[in-house]
Design a protein around this motif. Sequence first.
Motif, PDB file in Angstrom:
ATOM      1  N   LEU A 152      50.882  26.009  29.106  1.00  0.00           N
ATOM      2  CA  LEU A 152      52.054  26.757  29.538  1.00  0.00           C
ATOM      3  C   LEU A 152      51.718  27.743  30.660  1.00  0.00           C
ATOM      4  CD1 LEU A 152      53.250  25.495  26.936  1.00  0.00           C
ATOM      5  CD2 LEU A 152      54.462  27.656  26.578  1.00  0.00           C
ATOM      6  N   ARG A 158      58.046  25.518  32.963  1.00  0.00           N
ATOM      7  CA  ARG A 158      58.239  24.059  32.980  1.00  0.00           C
ATOM      8  C   ARG A 158      58.672  23.523  31.619  1.00  0.00           C
ATOM      9  NH1 ARG A 158      53.359  19.594  33.712  1.00  0.00           N
ATOM     10  NH2 ARG A 158      54.609  17.753  33.180  1.00  0.00           N
ATOM     11  N   PHE A 159      58.201  24.151  30.547  1.00  0.00           N
ATOM     12  CA  PHE A 159      58.443  23.629  29.201  1.00  0.00           C
ATOM     13  C   PHE A 159      59.542  24.419  28.496  1.00  0.00           C
ATOM     14  CE2 PHE A 159      53.996  22.715  30.296  1.00  0.00           C
ATOM     15  CZ  PHE A 159      54.033  21.324  30.210  1.00  0.00           C
ATOM     16  N   ALA A 160      60.153  23.783  27.486  1.00  0.00           N
ATOM     17  CA  ALA A 160      61.267  24.386  26.763  1.00  0.00           C
ATOM     18  C   ALA A 160      61.003  24.357  25.272  1.00  0.00           C
ATOM     19  CB  ALA A 160      62.568  23.650  27.078  1.00  0.00           C
ATOM     20  N   TYR A 161      61.561  25.333  24.579  1.00  0.00           N
ATOM     21  CA  TYR A 161      61.449  25.367  23.120  1.00  0.00           C
ATOM     22  C   TYR A 161      62.831  25.494  22.493  1.00  0.00           C
ATOM     23  CZ  TYR A 161      61.949  30.507  23.388  1.00  0.00           C
ATOM     24  OH  TYR A 161      62.398  31.783  23.616  1.00  0.00           O
ATOM     25  N   LEU A 178      55.195  34.018  22.996  1.00  0.00           N
ATOM     26  CA  LEU A 178      55.154  33.870  24.450  1.00  0.00           C
ATOM     27  C   LEU A 178      54.837  35.196  25.128  1.00  0.00           C
ATOM     28  CD1 LEU A 178      58.282  31.561  24.886  1.00  0.00           C
ATOM     29  CD2 LEU A 178      55.882  30.873  25.106  1.00  0.00           C
ATOM     30  N   GLN A 184      55.704  31.838  29.948  1.00  0.00           N
ATOM     31  CA  GLN A 184      57.118  31.637  30.235  1.00  0.00           C
ATOM     32  C   GLN A 184      57.535  30.244  29.792  1.00  0.00           C
ATOM     33  OE1 GLN A 184      58.240  32.538  34.307  1.00  0.00           O
ATOM     34  NE2 GLN A 184      56.621  34.078  34.478  1.00  0.00           N
ATOM     35  N   ALA A 185      58.675  30.166  29.119  1.00  0.00           N
ATOM     36  CA  ALA A 185      59.247  28.882  28.711  1.00  0.00           C
ATOM     37  C   ALA A 185      60.742  29.069  28.559  1.00  0.00           C
ATOM     38  CB  ALA A 185      58.626  28.393  27.402  1.00  0.00           C
ATOM     39  N   THR A 186      61.477  27.983  28.639  1.00  0.00           N
ATOM     40  CA  THR A 186      62.936  28.026  28.558  1.00  0.00           C
ATOM     41  C   THR A 186      63.392  27.913  27.114  1.00  0.00           C
ATOM     42  OG1 THR A 186      63.133  26.994  30.744  1.00  0.00           O
ATOM     43  CG2 THR A 186      65.072  26.915  29.309  1.00  0.00           C
ATOM     44  N   GLN A 206      59.943  20.799  24.081  1.00  0.00           N
ATOM     45  CA  GLN A 206      58.540  20.468  23.853  1.00  0.00           C
ATOM     46  C   GLN A 206      57.922  21.152  22.634  1.00  0.00           C
ATOM     47  OE1 GLN A 206      59.718  21.064  27.241  1.00  0.00           O
ATOM     48  NE2 GLN A 206      59.956  18.838  27.005  1.00  0.00           N
TER      49      GLN A 206
END
Length: 329
Positions: A152, A158-161, A178, A184-186, A206
């Motif tokens: 990450l 780039r990745f999402a949770y 995080l 950082q994740a969406t 993801q």
Amino acid sequence: MMRRRSLLAPVALALVGPPAARPARAQSSGHAPWPQRPIRVTIAFPPGGPTDLVARVLGEHMARTLGQPLVVENRPGANGNIGAEQVARAEPDGHSVLYNTSSIVLSTALYDKPGFALSDFAPVVLTASVPLVLAVNPALPAEDLAGFVALLRASPGRFAYGSSGNGNVTHLANFRILRAAGLQATHVPYRGSAPALTDAAGGQVQFVTDTLNSALPLIRDGRLRALAVTSPRRVPLLPEVPTLAEAGMPGLESGAWQGLLVPARTPAPVVARLNEAANLALADATVRERLAIQGAEILGGTPEAYGAWIREESARWGQVIAESGVKLD
């Protein structure tokens, strides 16, 4: 987490004599015998979910002790606010009980008008806590927490949770992880754990951090890969999975805890009898076995201890919510 351990001691004090030797009804000067009719237990979440399953196991045993059935009523919606408000406004006679979760302290910080205040309730007992597990889609090239953090960090955003919804503990637990690692994740909020976990297994998001009993079937089927649990110790159902602290991220312990509340001004003898019945259930070998299968950590204790726990958790999660910037209408 030592304070959590201290809540267990009163369970033993509730075991003075077998249940059959205890009076089936609570009574005090100026109050009619209790319970006089079936006790309605409101669960503010859908049937079949992790909260519902634990509540029904406890309710079966408590009914035998109290001499009246505990009738479960599921009232889901608004992160548990609908069911909580119903019980807050109920007659304080001991025949209306809320089987609550940690969402009750989250709601008072998330919503300007949740429909209730914590002062609308009297604490009965902290029953159990279910740890969360950080799990990723198997296609994600991360075999452990260190690999997950590196992945990450190399691709910010780039990745999402997925989570069970905005402001849910499954959302805020991810937020803490995080933030602690500077990642950082969406965030993709869902209406409950089931769709979030399904999409994580399908690759639409993801990773997730969800309750152990909800995620476990997908982990066992190989559709999700568990990286860490949020409990202070490893859990027996996933002994090979490290804790966050063991994996290099200490201080992030959390769980989806549960308990019993009644409307404020419920007579003290009724609260005491409910507390006794719950502690007896939590000490029962069959109940403990059934809850252990679901990954639940069995707690228990006094109403006073539960009240202190709620105040501490309200302050802790209130700070997390303020830092997250999440606010709900």
